[in-house]
Design a protein around this motif. Structure first.
Motif, PDB file in Angstrom:
ATOM      1  N   PRO A 101       1.249  -1.071   0.128  1.00  0.00           N
ATOM      2  CA  PRO A 101      -0.382  -0.111  -0.200  1.00  0.00           C
ATOM      3  C   PRO A 101       0.463   0.714  -0.262  1.00  0.00           C
ATOM      4  O   PRO A 101       2.020   1.183   0.792  1.00  0.00           O
ATOM      5  CB  PRO A 101      -1.064  -0.858   1.324  1.00  0.00           C
ATOM      6  CG  PRO A 101      -0.896  -1.547   2.001  1.00  0.00           C
ATOM      7  CD  PRO A 101       0.547  -2.255   1.429  1.00  0.00           C
ATOM      8  N   LEU A 348     -11.940   0.875  -5.239  1.00  0.00           N
ATOM      9  CA  LEU A 348     -12.187  -0.193  -4.316  1.00  0.00           C
ATOM     10  C   LEU A 348     -11.699  -1.643  -5.173  1.00  0.00           C
ATOM     11  O   LEU A 348     -11.797  -2.084  -4.718  1.00  0.00           O
ATOM     12  CB  LEU A 348     -12.785  -0.051  -3.199  1.00  0.00           C
ATOM     13  CG  LEU A 348     -12.670   1.233  -2.108  1.00  0.00           C
ATOM     14  CD1 LEU A 348     -13.259   0.773  -0.700  1.00  0.00           C
ATOM     15  CD2 LEU A 348     -10.614   0.914  -1.188  1.00  0.00           C
ATOM     16  N   GLU A 351      -9.217  -3.381  -4.413  1.00  0.00           N
ATOM     17  CA  GLU A 351      -8.945  -4.628  -2.916  1.00  0.00           C
ATOM     18  C   GLU A 351      -9.582  -5.688  -3.016  1.00  0.00           C
ATOM     19  O   GLU A 351     -10.700  -5.805  -2.890  1.00  0.00           O
ATOM     20  CB  GLU A 351      -9.950  -3.647  -1.693  1.00  0.00           C
ATOM     21  CG  GLU A 351      -8.753  -1.882  -2.107  1.00  0.00           C
ATOM     22  CD  GLU A 351      -7.391  -1.783  -2.047  1.00  0.00           C
ATOM     23  OE1 GLU A 351      -6.757  -3.028  -1.345  1.00  0.00           O
ATOM     24  OE2 GLU A 351      -6.734  -0.990  -2.318  1.00  0.00           O
ATOM     25  N   VAL A 354     -11.165  -5.174   1.988  1.00  0.00           N
ATOM     26  CA  VAL A 354     -11.806  -4.918   2.184  1.00  0.00           C
ATOM     27  C   VAL A 354     -13.346  -5.229   2.046  1.00  0.00           C
ATOM     28  O   VAL A 354     -13.763  -6.205   1.152  1.00  0.00           O
ATOM     29  CB  VAL A 354     -12.069  -3.081   1.129  1.00  0.00           C
ATOM     30  CG1 VAL A 354     -13.012  -2.157   1.474  1.00  0.00           C
ATOM     31  CG2 VAL A 354     -10.976  -2.403   1.242  1.00  0.00           C
ATOM     32  N   ASP A 375     -11.190   1.880   6.374  1.00  0.00           N
ATOM     33  CA  ASP A 375     -11.203   2.774   5.179  1.00  0.00           C
ATOM     34  C   ASP A 375     -12.563   4.000   5.379  1.00  0.00           C
ATOM     35  O   ASP A 375     -12.571   3.799   6.491  1.00  0.00           O
ATOM     36  CB  ASP A 375     -11.842   1.745   3.542  1.00  0.00           C
ATOM     37  CG  ASP A 375     -11.666   3.156   2.309  1.00  0.00           C
ATOM     38  OD1 ASP A 375     -10.252   1.995   1.981  1.00  0.00           O
ATOM     39  OD2 ASP A 375     -11.894   3.474   1.776  1.00  0.00           O
ATOM     40  N   ALA A 499      -2.151  -1.844   7.322  1.00  0.00           N
ATOM     41  CA  ALA A 499      -2.161  -2.039   5.682  1.00  0.00           C
ATOM     42  C   ALA A 499      -0.604  -3.086   5.592  1.00  0.00           C
ATOM     43  O   ALA A 499      -0.677  -3.796   4.827  1.00  0.00           O
ATOM     44  CB  ALA A 499      -2.599  -0.987   5.137  1.00  0.00           C
TER      45      ALA A 499
END
Length: 568
Positions: A101, A348, A351, A354, A375, A499
């Motif tokens: 990240p 996102l 991702e 998430v 988030d 992260a």
């Protein structure tokens, strides 16, 4: 002072064995080298936080009132405003390959100016006196939805009865009663206006209570609960005014995190479980109706949240362990769990880690908000088709440690309210996305539940503490929001540390776990009149805290119970 304890950076007294793990004193050089570049970014972020604090202190020392603070032009750190300005990653600045990240973008929420007041007491009273309001409740409703009411919220009192984390709170339809459910498997019924517990009863669950709801029937005689044990149960009021858990309505094969009532069909309850099942339950029937298994492609999705559209009882939304908020219509539902529409933030899409911990409709079902772990909170327009991006984004809080709720506040959903891992309550203006209120809501550091009153501007909250806090608009002054900018930056930093797998994230998790161990032990001591000793399994050290005033430690052993179960 006993040598078995040391103080960590936050001043919390922690066993040496635990600090050894947190600080990685036996460190692995290979891991240190791997994280070196990322930790340099964390150190740079620490400097930014200190810059925020120093600038905030200077601003406070030169400002006599909150109105003198210009959040839109105050140069806390101008570099934060640059588009795409991110911390460099381990791949090197300007050469980020996506393998780790990138550093956090600037928390732009601290720069958004607060909205102007639209409610003025003299004008409103004048309108009421000349009969300008069509409905007698309009005066109260307009005050409820005003910025004035939100900014005057302050703690009225704490409701204390439970002996574990309070995972569920719910007002009845008239707002005269409040019920709460806890890790202690009890349901408490409160006259919240005077801070009195009217009765408690055993929920009948074998594990933590995750949600409790009044059915919107006359007399408030029906309470539905769900739990980690997967059961959805019904409790009925007895002749003496108490309650008794009478029957199991449905049983998920895994934890059932949320249930939702339907005001237009007061006997019907919807439930969503970690087994990906959604049940439609009529309390008058013997068996529930399984609506579907929720799937993405061929994979079942563990569910954390379900909520019914207030104006369209056939429509409901669900969220769980992926990045989608799904909307369904009970009249046109497929067994394979394909939704009518589904939403997720466009950025996102790639991702994988998430997911959505909670999703709820606005007062008229025109919008839906979802709180994403690690988030932000996003709002979507339910009139738009699948794939439409969010219309609003609410930043500043941190959703990582537990399964957090999110809610609207105000009779027309004028505000968005959420808890945070930093222990604060955040309230945003729905349209401008500005933080308009910020309050310390939990001593142990996490707020999970937020329940607005159905009639007046009152908010009930709960979290890792064993109490329920009642907030009312009685404060004489607007909030200064002192320290907000620093906290927002710290929350963003901790999200980044988590992260990249930084030791700072491990530090936070273990210290919070230690606090929960100490908290549980205190309550056991009070209840049993003797110290209870807790063994920390992998740390290899036993310790005990007989009471708050005794610094001695005693070695022994015991099981650690279900300390980390609060809404996770």
């Amino acid at each position: 002072m006993n040598n078995n304890y040391k103080s960590n950076d936050s001043g919390e007294r922690t066993p040496n064995g635990l600090l050894s793990v947190i600080n990685n004193e036996d460190g692995n050089q290979e891991n240190n080298d791997r994280e070196g570049n990322n930790l340099e970014e964390v150190a740079r972020m620490d400097e930014d936080v200190r810059s925020v604090e120093e600038t905030s202190n200077n601003r406070d020392s030169h400002s006599s009132s909150e109105d003198e603070i210009d959040w839109g032009t105050n140069p806390i750190n101008p570099d934060w405003l640059e588009e795409g300005s991110e911390c460099s990653s381990s791949a090197g600045e300007g050469n980020y390959d996506g393998s780790r990240p990138a550093g956090p973008k600037s928390p732009n929420v601290i720069w958004i100016p607060k909205p102007k007041h639209k409610w003025f007491v003299v004008k409103e009273i004048a309108k009421r006196e000349i009969g300008d309001f069509r409905h007698p409740a309009s005066f109260t409703q307009r005050f409820y939805g005003s910025l004035h009411a939100v900014q005057r919220l302050e703690l009225m009192y704490k409701l204390e009865k439970h002996e574990g984390c309070v995972n569920a709170i719910n007002f009845n339809s008239s707002g005269t009663r409040l019920i709460s459910g806890s890790d202690d498997k009890l349901i408490a019924v409160w006259n919240w206006t005077v801070g009195k517990c009217l009765t408690t009863f055993n929920s009948g669950h074998s594990s933590n209570v995750f949600q409790c709801k009044y059915l919107p029937l006359t007399g408030d005689g029906h309470i539905v609960t769900c739990s980690r044990d997967g059961q959805v149960r019904l409790a009925l009021q007895t002749s003496n005014g108490g309650y008794e858990s009478s029957q199991t309505l449905a049983h998920h094969s895994r934890a059932c995190h949320k249930i939702s009532i339907i005001k237009q069909e007061p006997h019907v309850v919807l439930s969503a479980g970690a087994d990906a099942q959604v049940f439609c339950i009529d309390v008058r029937e013997k068996k529930p109706n399984r609506l579907m298994y929720v799937k993405e492609d061929s994979s079942r999705i563990s569910l954390y949240s379900i909520n019914v559209n207030p104006l369209e009882p056939n429509e409901f939304c669900i969220s769980g362990e992926d990045l989608y908020i799904r909307l369904y219509d009970r009249r046109f539902i497929s067994r394979n769990g394909v939704p009518k529409v589904k939403y997720s933030p466009a950025h996102l899409q790639q991702e994988k880690s998430v997911y959505v911990t909670c999703a709820v409709f606005s007062y008229n079902g025109a919008e839906v908000i979802g709180s994403y772990n690690d988030d932000d909170i996003y709002m979507f327009d339910t009139k738009q088709p699948s794939g439409t991006n969010y219309v609003h984004r609410y930043e500043g809080h941190r959703n990582s440690e537990t399964v957090k709720g999110v809610n609207f506040f105000g009779p027309k959903s004028e505000f968005v309210v959420s808890g945070s891992d930093c222990g604060n309550i955040y309230i945003w203006d729905k349209n401008t996305e500005a933080i308009v209120q910020w309050m310390r809501g939990d001593e142990d550091g996490v707020i999970n539940c937020l329940e607005p009153h159905p009639k007046i501007p009152v908010l009930a909250t709960s979290g890792l503490d064993s109490d329920i806090k009642i907030w009312v608009p009685s404060c004489e002054n607007e909030p200064s929001l002192a320290g907000l900018a620093k906290t927002v930056k710290i929350n963003r930093k901790k999200r980044y540390c988590r992260a990249i797998g930084s030791r700072d994230s491990l530090n936070d998790t273990l210290v919070r776990w230690w606090r929960q161990m100490r908290y549980i032990q205190r309550h056991q001591n009070l209840r049993e009149g003797a110290p209870i000793f807790i063994e920390i399994g992998t740390i290899g050290r036993s310790f005990a805290r007989p009471n708050e005033d005794d610094d001695s430690s005693i070695s022994s052993s015991s099981s650690s119970s279900s300390s980390s179960s609060c809404s996770d």
